[in-house]
Design a protein around this motif. Structure first.
Motif, PDB file in Angstrom:
ATOM      1  N   HIS A   1       0.829  -1.206   0.000  1.00  0.00           N
ATOM      2  CA  HIS A   1       0.000   0.000   0.000  1.00  0.00           C
ATOM      3  C   HIS A   1       0.868   1.262   0.000  1.00  0.00           C
ATOM      4  O   HIS A   1       0.586   2.232  -0.717  1.00  0.00           O
ATOM      5  CB  HIS A   1      -0.922   0.019   1.216  1.00  0.00           C
TER       6      HIS A   1
ATOM      7  N   ARG B   1      -4.724  -3.300   5.480  1.00  0.00           N
ATOM      8  CA  ARG B   1      -6.051  -3.374   4.871  1.00  0.00           C
ATOM      9  C   ARG B   1      -6.634  -1.995   4.579  1.00  0.00           C
ATOM     10  O   ARG B   1      -7.315  -1.799   3.584  1.00  0.00           O
ATOM     11  CB  ARG B   1      -7.004  -4.160   5.777  1.00  0.00           C
ATOM     12  N   ARG B   2      -6.398  -1.047   5.466  1.00  0.00           N
ATOM     13  CA  ARG B   2      -6.931   0.296   5.245  1.00  0.00           C
ATOM     14  C   ARG B   2      -6.203   0.951   4.080  1.00  0.00           C
ATOM     15  O   ARG B   2      -4.980   0.962   4.031  1.00  0.00           O
ATOM     16  CB  ARG B   2      -6.764   1.155   6.498  1.00  0.00           C
ATOM     17  N   GLU B   3      -6.947   1.455   3.149  1.00  0.00           N
ATOM     18  CA  GLU B   3      -6.340   2.012   1.942  1.00  0.00           C
ATOM     19  C   GLU B   3      -6.595   3.517   1.900  1.00  0.00           C
ATOM     20  O   GLU B   3      -7.602   3.969   1.370  1.00  0.00           O
ATOM     21  CB  GLU B   3      -6.911   1.335   0.701  1.00  0.00           C
TER      22      GLU B   3
ATOM     23  N   HIS C   1      -4.446   5.723   0.466  1.00  0.00           N
ATOM     24  CA  HIS C   1      -3.931   6.283  -0.789  1.00  0.00           C
ATOM     25  C   HIS C   1      -4.966   6.158  -1.906  1.00  0.00           C
ATOM     26  O   HIS C   1      -5.959   5.427  -1.792  1.00  0.00           O
ATOM     27  CB  HIS C   1      -2.639   5.565  -1.198  1.00  0.00           C
TER      28      HIS C   1
ATOM     29  N   ARG D   1       1.249   4.320  -2.825  1.00  0.00           N
ATOM     30  CA  ARG D   1       1.178   5.754  -2.530  1.00  0.00           C
ATOM     31  C   ARG D   1       2.453   6.454  -2.977  1.00  0.00           C
ATOM     32  O   ARG D   1       2.407   7.500  -3.629  1.00  0.00           O
ATOM     33  CB  ARG D   1       0.985   5.976  -1.016  1.00  0.00           C
TER      34      ARG D   1
ATOM     35  N   GLN E   1       0.599   2.093   7.081  1.00  0.00           N
ATOM     36  CA  GLN E   1      -0.707   1.437   7.214  1.00  0.00           C
ATOM     37  C   GLN E   1      -0.471   0.072   7.852  1.00  0.00           C
ATOM     38  O   GLN E   1      -0.290  -0.924   7.155  1.00  0.00           O
ATOM     39  CB  GLN E   1      -1.377   1.302   5.851  1.00  0.00           C
TER      40      GLN E   1
ATOM     41  N   ARG F   1      -2.431  -6.287  -5.830  1.00  0.00           N
ATOM     42  CA  ARG F   1      -1.780  -6.313  -4.517  1.00  0.00           C
ATOM     43  C   ARG F   1      -1.210  -7.701  -4.230  1.00  0.00           C
ATOM     44  O   ARG F   1      -0.083  -7.830  -3.738  1.00  0.00           O
ATOM     45  CB  ARG F   1      -2.768  -5.915  -3.415  1.00  0.00           C
TER      46      ARG F   1
END
Length: 409
Positions: free
Chosen positions: A278, A341-343, A345, A282, A337, A362
């Motif tokens: 992730h 799991r939290r995205e 970007h 970004r 991150q 991914r």
């Protein structure tokens, strides 16, 4: 095409962002200026707001000319092939977009992608086994970063193994804006090839996505036209490998440039790899701006009224380095991150046109980095970072080659 902007878009677009939330720019052969949206919240709003459409034909009451047509013609694409670039699932809006997306969405669900993991690992291992190393050096774009995703997406769609080299050539040609005759030939080659392959697969069905799409078309042409079938395959194969290939290439360079982060990742790949991918999306995502969008009504963005019909481009690279959203955005941190799991970007976009294959991309990147770093603990660049050969094309950050040394000198 400014040299400084192409060589360091992260700094260049950050300067634009701090100058203004929207900047009027000229892009390629677009004819009239368009608005570049630069700040995170505004970019996210543009991508998620149905007041912005991808096709100018869907701006009511204005009869807008598609400014992209001039750009496509300037790239040497013949009129008969231009619609295959201008009217794909990526350009559709509303119900048409949802209809086309639903036809292939089940292939890319997290569950289906997880089921593909053993095969992705197998392809990755095979490629690493067969790296053509000379004097300890190999081009990882040509022999690893590119073959991995093209093999995966071609197996999914149903592109025969013997034809996959053609897609590599076509994909490379599409990035050479300074050679428009090659772009026109590549688009013609892709369209003619897919049209011929549809005929072949109709005569000889297989267990692949192309056969399933042909079945949908043959049973109900209103659900999927022949033209849409060709453009869907074109978009899936090109988008399904280019982004992932260059995420792997860009990501490896970023890790090698930050040995402290690479050391942390080597120490705990299973725990840190999802978040690291992730952060790489970004930090050095290969897609840096979106396709044109058009305001279907008057909209306020960044405190400015954007008039109905105005062409807009969202700057993903600018948004992903916006200090209003990310603490110390120019600091590369694979633990940014922590749960992976939290995205936060916007590398895969946002909203209705969020990247269909994000979960697959991914996964491929996680498998690629894990295997590569495990197999080759002494990996290093074989040339200075400033000498790496990158595509000179606005809106993308892509390596043409990546020579690395696999062993200690």
């Amino acid at each position: 095409m400014d040299a400084d902007l192409l060589s360091d878009p992260f700094l260049g677009y950050s300067r634009l962002r701090e100058r203004s939330p929207m900047v009027q720019v000229a892009f390629g052969g677009a004819g009239s200026p368009l608005w570049l949206v630069t700040r995170y919240e505004d970019v996210r709003a543009v991508l998620g707001d149905r007041a912005f459409v991808n096709s100018p034909a869907n701006v009511p009451g204005l009869g807008l000319k598609d400014v992209r047509e001039t750009t496509v013609r300037s790239m040497g694409v013949a009129d008969e092939y231009a619609p295959y670039l201008l009217s794909t699932v990526l350009d559709a809006d509303g119900e048409d977009h949802l209809r086309l997306r639903r036809l292939v969405a089940r292939t890319f669900t997290p569950r289906r992608v997880q089921e593909m993991l053993p095969r992705v690992q197998e392809i990755t291992g095979d490629l690493l086994d067969r790296l053509p190393v000379r004097d300890g050096v190999v081009d990882l774009v040509e022999h690893f970063a590119y073959p991995l995703p093209i093999t995966v997406i071609c197996e999914l769609v149903g592109i025969p193994e013997e034809d996959r080299g053609l897609w590599r050539e076509w994909g490379a040609a599409l990035l050479r804006q300074d050679e428009p005759e090659g772009i026109g030939a590549a688009v013609a080659g892709i369209v003619d090839y897919v049209t011929e392959l549809v005929g072949r697969r109709r005569a000889e069905p297989a267990d692949d996505l192309l056969t399933a799409l042909i079945r949908v078309h043959d049973e109900d042409g209103s659900a999927l036209s022949g033209f849409e079938l060709v453009t869907l395959v074109l978009a899936l194969v090109l988008a399904g490998h280019q982004t992932t290939a260059h995420l792997i290439g860009n990501g490896l360079v970023a890790l090698l440039d930050h040995p402290d982060q690479l050391k942390r990742l080597r120490a705990d790949p299973s725990g840190l790899m999802p978040g690291a991918v992730h952060e790489l999306m970004r930090w050095c995502g290969p897609v840096q701006s979106t396709r044109f969008r058009f305001a279907a009504e008057d909209v306020v963005i960044g405190g400015r009224i954007l008039r109905k019909g105005s062409p807009v481009m969202a700057s993903l690279v600018s948004a992903n380095f916006d200090p209003r959203r990310f603490d110390e955005p120019h600091r590369f941190d694979i633990t940014r991150q922590p749960d992976g799991r939290r995205e936060a970007h916007l590398g895969f976009g946002h909203g209705l046109h969020y990247c269909l294959g994000a979960a697959l991309a991914r996964q491929e990147a996680e498998v690629a980095f894990t295997a590569l770093l495990e197999r080759h603990p002494h990996l290093s660049l074989a040339v200075p970072g400033d000498d790496l050969d990158r595509a000179r094309m606005p809106g993308v950050w892509q390596l043409r080659s990546l020579p690395v040394r696999l062993t200690q000198e």
